[in-house]
Structures are given as C-alpha cells and as structure tokens.
Design an enzyme around this catalytic site. Structure first.
Site, PDB file in Angstrom:
ATOM      1  N   CYS A 151      -6.629   6.719  -0.656  1.00 26.32           N
ATOM      2  CA  CYS A 151      -5.144   6.370  -0.079  1.00 26.32           C
ATOM      3  C   CYS A 151      -4.694   7.830   0.209  1.00 26.32           C
ATOM      4  O   CYS A 151      -3.944   7.878   1.257  1.00 26.32           O
ATOM      5  CB  CYS A 151      -4.096   5.747  -1.307  1.00 26.32           C
ATOM      6  SG  CYS A 151      -4.584   4.242  -1.829  1.00 26.32           S
ATOM      7  N   GLU A 202       3.075   0.805  -1.083  1.00 28.11           N
ATOM      8  CA  GLU A 202       2.501   2.131  -0.595  1.00 28.11           C
ATOM      9  C   GLU A 202       1.282   1.620   0.447  1.00 28.11           C
ATOM     10  O   GLU A 202       0.336   0.631   0.322  1.00 28.11           O
ATOM     11  CB  GLU A 202       1.710   2.626  -1.830  1.00 28.11           C
ATOM     12  CG  GLU A 202       0.915   4.222  -1.287  1.00 28.11           C
ATOM     13  CD  GLU A 202      -0.349   4.414  -1.935  1.00 28.11           C
ATOM     14  OE1 GLU A 202      -1.195   4.686  -1.181  1.00 28.11           O
ATOM     15  OE2 GLU A 202      -0.375   4.177  -3.342  1.00 28.11           O
TER      16      GLU A 202
END
Length: 460
Positions: free
Chosen positions: A264, A230
């Site tokens: 994020c 990620e």
C-alpha cells in the site's frame, strides 16, 4: 444468488481454495445475530475485551507455520520473510495498550450544578473489507480496535487471500470471542453493496482500489453509514543532496520492490538531487540485479510472482509504454520471467510525468527515478499526483524535512525511512487515497461515536 469464489495460486495457476458466497437474505440473517450480540459484548469490561482480542492474536501466531506457506501459495510472497505476524502482533498490542486512555470519557467540567462529559460509544456492527497484499496486517488494523471498542465485526476478505478470514475467525473463536461477535463472511460484490445500502452495518472500513472505494460510497449514499477508505497510492521518495546515499538506496529500492511491489505504501517514484542521481541509479541497479525471482516456497527466492497474472500484465504495459516514450529500462529480463505472474523487477530512468508509470498506481516491482535540482522542484513533482498516502524524505536536516513535509500533500511524512506503518500514528491519506484514519488514538475515534452528557444536578 450464490457465487463461487476461487483463489488461484500465482505459483502455478492451481486452485488453492473455493468458497460459496452467501445470498443476501442469508447474510442479513447472520449480521442480525451480530447486531443482537453487540450490546452484551460492549457491556463486558474493557479489560476482558482486550484480553480476549489479544488471546485471539496469540492464536494466530501459533498458526504461523501453516499461515506462511499458505500465504505464499495464495499471493506469492516468499516464505523466507516469515509472514506477517510481527506487524500483526505489534499493531494489535499497541491498540490494546492505548485502549483505556483512548476510549476514556472526556471530562468537560463538573461543579455543584452540572456534570458534563463526552463518552466514546461503539458504532454497533463494523464491516471490514480487507485486501490481499498484506491480508493479516491490514485486517487487524480495524478488527482489533473495533472489537476492543465494543463493536461486533464482520470481516470480508479478498478472494486472492480467501483463507485469511477463516484463519482469523478460527483463532479468535478458539480464544473465546463468540461467533456472534466476530464473523468472517464470504460475500459477492453485489451482495456487499446490497447490504451496505440496506443499512446492515454502522461503519464500513474498506482497503482496496479507488473503484472499490467508490462502490462502497455509492452503496452507502443516503444511509448515513460512515465509510473509511484507504485506496490507491503512488508514494514518492525524495533524496536530498545531504542524504546518506547508501541508506537511501537500500531502503527506497526495498520499499519499491518488496512483496513484488504490492505494498500500500510502497515507493513507486523516486526523485534524487542531481548531484547524487547517477550514483543512486548505479547502486539501485546492483541491488535489483541481485534479486532471485522464483517460487515463493523456495527459501532462496527473494522476489516471488505477482499475485495475479492480470496485475503483472498492467505493470508490463506501463513499462512498455514508458520505454516506447523514451524511458530507459535498466534491468535485463530475468530468466525466470515467464511473461505471466513472474515479472522482472524494473528500474526506469528518462521518465516523465506524461507517462502512466509515473502517474497511475503500478502496484508492482517497478520504479521510475528522476533527477531534481532543488526542494521546490521535488515538492512540485511529489504533489503532481492524484494520490497521497506516504512520502519518504532523505536528509540529515530535521528542520528541512519538516519544512518540506509541510508542503507535501500526503497522509504520512517519513524521514530516512519508508514503507512502515507505526501504530502510534494515524494511518491516513488524502486526495484519491481516501478518507478516514486507522490505528492510533484517532483510529479509536473513527470506530466509535461521541456521546455527550449534560447532567443538571439541581432543579430548584
């Protein structure tokens, strides 16, 4: 060669902690003990593994009064928000609840002659490389299901949050998880690459920068080690003409600015239907001007420093370049802005996709807002990005949100919310955000491998 890892506090530049890295040989020996312990750990009943993991999670919760100010000192998040244990516990609890069904054998069919089924078996040793921005929640996404699935786990945490891995290891070991089943190791980048290249691990999960993900994949090249990533994000919000304006402004601005924009799935660009654009910007400015920038250990502080002065310097550079190219900055410099880690949160209009602030990851408290005429224009702008983690759509029309969502290149589509990780859904991305998926049933599938059984009962 050993190195010293040093965590510098963004509050005042003081040293929070220092740790020595392991040499490659030392790390290899330590990992070998986890590999040797893995079969016995996997042989334990799944209920026992679940209970031990959840006991470790509870121990982390018992440390929360220590952890919250410790996080503030390490990476700058204000103590008023209470740390990460709520999300940490929610994610682990969900993964524990679905474990037995997610890991159950898949029955393909049985008759008088054959029995056929597919098992989910652990990879072996799972390597988790966790980031500093949400250091507990991002780590538990993989640590909990990996252990529950029967893997042993090595955790390497970011230098900016150097103490997090130690806290987790302390808690899990105190709860009864053996030291040779879950280990926190301090490793240099070079040693990390050497270990991956030497097939020390059976699966690698990395959360961090695009460059870091590329380094992981390069190290794993030719080893056939699975790598889940990620990486970067530039998540958009789209406010349609029928949106609840107040809810959209409140949520999207918070998603852009919370944790000093270091999320994020934080919102980094917003597209607003032209009929609502001026009202949206006015309300957004009012919210941001109400923030209190300051020491995160102060209960009155609502936005703290960025985690590192170099991160703040990048955000300032993006803002300055945008303004020089014709953008308008709407927030006057806060008195507490020191030109270093303490950074004024900023709203920009008059931005275009020719500007870095609308293309490259900012990972800081700045958001560009653009007017759009219709869904087609908004979709084209949302997809005009090298990243694809989440997108936030604001409308009263569910079918419209689904139709627009189907056309967006992203890992998650939100409607009337943003910046939230639902553990029942797969956390995943596309394009330069990376590959793989955490949490949900799919998270268990990524942390195990399928093993097929084709058993013939009759040989006459």
């Amino acid at each position: 060669m050993t190195q010293t890892l040093t965590c510098i506090s963004p509050i005042d530049g003081s040293v929070v902690a220092e740790r020595q890295t392991l040499e490659t040989r030392q790390a290899s020996e330590r990992i070998a003990t986890l590999r040797a312990a893995q079969a016995d750990w996997a042989a334990r009943p799944i209920g026992e593994r679940i209970d031990l993991v959840m006991a470790g999670v509870a121990r982390v919760g018992e440390m929360n009064d220590i952890i919250v100010p410790e996080l503030a000192r390490m990476m700058g998040r204000p103590v008023r928000y209470g740390g990460e244990f709520g999300g940490f516990n929610e994610r682990a609890t969900h993964m524990a609840a679905i474990a037995k069904s997610a890991l159950a054998d898949l029955d393909v069919g049985e008759d008088a002659s054959f029995k056929r089924y597919i098992k989910r078996v652990p990879h072996g040793v799972v390597f988790v490389v966790a980031p500093w921005n949400y250091p507990y929640m991002t780590a538990i996404n993989t640590v909990a299901p990996a252990l529950i699935a029967g893997n042993t786990v090595v955790l390497k945490h970011a230098t900016q949050t150097l103490l997090v891995g130690e806290r987790m290891a302390e808690a899990f070991h105190a709860a009864g998880i053996p030291e040779d089943v879950f280990a926190n190791l301090f490793l240099s980048h070079e040693t990390t690459s050497e270990l991956i290249a030497a097939n020390a691990f059976d699966f690698v999960n990395f959360t961090g920068s695009v460059g870091g993900g590329q380094a992981m994949e390069r190290a794993a090249a030719g080893t056939f080690t699975g790598v889940g990533t990620e990486l970067g994000g530039k998540d958009p919000g789209y406010v349609m003409e029928d949106a609840n304006l107040d809810a959209a402004v409140d949520t999207l601005v918070d998603a852009a600015m919370f944790n000093s924009g270091q999320c994020c799935c934080g919102i980094e660009r917003i597209y607003v239907h032209e009929s609502l654009f001026d009202a949206f910007v006015d309300k957004a400015k009012k919210i941001v001007n109400g923030y209190k920038l300051g020491n995160p250990l102060d209960a009155e502080t609502t936005i703290g420093p960025m985690a590192n002065t170099r991160f703040a310097a990048e955000v300032r550079a993006q803002i300055d370049e945008a303004v020089a190219a014709g953008a308008t900055a709407h927030i006057a410099r806060f008195a507490e802005d020191d030109g270093a880690a303490y950074l004024t949160p900023q709203i920009l209009t008059g931005v275009t996709h020719d500007m870095r602030v609308m293309r490259e990851e900012s990972f800081g408290p700045v958001v560009g807002i653009m007017p759009v005429k219709n869904d087609e224009e908004a979709i084209a702008l949302m997809n005009d990005s090298e990243f694809g983690l989440t997108a936030s759509l604001w409308t009263q029309d569910l079918a419209r949100a689904e139709r627009v969502g189907d056309q967006i290149e992203t890992g998650t589509v939100f409607m009337n919310r943003a910046d939230y990780l639902d553990p029942g859904l797969c956390w995943t991305g596309c394009k330069n955000t990376g590959r793989g998926g955490g949490l949900s049933v799919i998270g268990y599938h990524n942390l195990t491998r399928p093993k097929s059984y084709h058993l013939k009962k009759v040989t006459t």
